[in-house]
Design a protein around this motif. Sequence first.
Motif, mmCIF file in Angstrom:
data_model
loop_
_atom_site.group_PDB
_atom_site.id
_atom_site.type_symbol
_atom_site.label_atom_id
_atom_site.label_comp_id
_atom_site.label_asym_id
_atom_site.label_seq_id
_atom_site.Cartn_x
_atom_site.Cartn_y
_atom_site.Cartn_z
ATOM 1 N N LYS A 74 0.859 -1.270 0.144
ATOM 2 C CA LYS A 74 0.042 -0.103 -0.035
ATOM 3 C C LYS A 74 0.785 1.331 0.033
ATOM 4 C CE LYS A 74 -3.972 -2.391 0.139
ATOM 5 N NZ LYS A 74 -4.451 -2.402 -1.433
ATOM 6 N N ARG A 77 1.352 2.086 -3.355
ATOM 7 C CA ARG A 77 0.254 2.778 -3.933
ATOM 8 C C ARG A 77 -0.001 4.173 -3.502
ATOM 9 N NH1 ARG A 77 -2.392 4.581 -6.293
ATOM 10 N NH2 ARG A 77 -4.343 4.203 -7.375
ATOM 11 N N GLU A 187 -0.859 -4.115 -7.146
ATOM 12 C CA GLU A 187 -1.565 -2.967 -6.475
ATOM 13 C C GLU A 187 -2.107 -2.147 -7.715
ATOM 14 O OE1 GLU A 187 -2.434 -1.764 -3.778
ATOM 15 O OE2 GLU A 187 -1.870 -4.036 -2.956
#
Lengths: 209, 274
Positions: A74, A77, A187
């Motif tokens: 994440k 991301r 992702e």
Amino acid sequence: MRNAMTDPPRNDGAPRDITELIMDDHVWFRQEFAALDDLRAGQADEAELAAAWAPLAARLDLHAVAEEEIFYPKLLRVGEEDPQDETLDAIGDHNDIRDAVHQAADHRAGTDQWWAAVRAARVANDEHMAEEERDAIADFKLQAPAALGLELGRRFAQYLDDHRTTGGVDTSDKDPEAYVRGAEEDEGVRSPDAGSSGSSLGIGSLKGR
Amino acid sequence: MTTVTDHLLRSHAPIPTKAWQAIDDEAKERLSSLLVARQVADWNGPGGWAHDAHSLGRTDRLSALPPGMTVDGAEARQRRVLPLAEITVPFTVSRAEIDDIQRGALDPDFDDLDRAAREAALIETRAVFHGWPAAGIVGITEASSYPSVELGADCSRYPTVVAVAVDKLRRNGIEGPYDLVISPDGYTRIVETAEEGGYLLLDHLATILGGSVIWAPGVDGAVLVRRAEGDFIIDAGQDMSIGYRHHDADTVYLYLEESFTFRVVEPDAALVLT
């Protein structure tokens, strides 16, 4: 004052941001290495040292895997401060920590070789924690919506609740570049067939605009 | 190795890297100003194309064990989830235009992409604010706990109406700041209006709200929402992406794609103005 060995941090069920949970582990790692210093000064025997090291070694491995499965994908991301570089560094650090932890397992607790491996794990972990707190965690806090931090916190806590030991967990080293490439593909940040721009347009949250 | 992003098939499109970059940049620029719901709702994701559902954290009791099974004291429950909806909006790009981009053209004609971006953004916005029954999404205006309040077209009443609406939320324990999400027509009325003394209505409303007036194509009327975390959640799988379908001698057929669902966590945090 002597530092006593304590149990690893456990989730009490309250919603927590993943960065808080990572920091809890960091505090605990520092405490436990300090407690090992005290055991050494007190001339603890092999059994005491082995008993003290086992949960710390396991948590170092599990913490790294949990970060790799939940946090760093994440960060890749949402991060804005070169998250690829932060992640490459982190996976390299994790490998150093893993190598040292696994070296310690090859020696009897209390021997010079064992202490050397424990020290190598501590040095690598100290470097990693400092970098992670200064770069990756700070970047994530700035960029990630609160709901994402809480959701990842739930998953991170769940992972560590589900894995009290490293049994069944792959604690082998990872190729940092391959890890970043794979995580970005999963992702939607990068597509292997996307030219230079990645598969997703990377718009994400617009809150606060 | 196959990955979850392979389904976009971008490498199969006769589009060089530079043109892909121009197409992506255009789509991102258009969408970023139109995806209004993302200014209001928390963004949970993206979980990637393989992400299927949003967990509601609740269960339903199952009426029975598998056929043939009876176990004293056994209970069976099933998790409740909100499945993600997928949207794809097709568009085309002229191959001649792609060639010109490669030559260095700075003004590519992406009219059909711009149309697709508007439509894709409208789908997300309508779903979040007004619901999408077929996808199981209850919108903010449907979930609001309060009776709607009339805003009308007379701008001179807006400060009073908005102040009353803000007071209603505050009295219900919903502390500000607040944002007023309003249709383009309503927004235009606000920005072109100055009150006595030359004070801009937009500034007056922002003072009452403690937040912003948000231009929102796709929203009917207006919605007063608390600006906070955790009231509204967009759970995203694949964030807006561009995929490839096929091509012929003149045209490349592409599509915009997204997978998401939406959930109102705090119905008291929104009030509808009509």
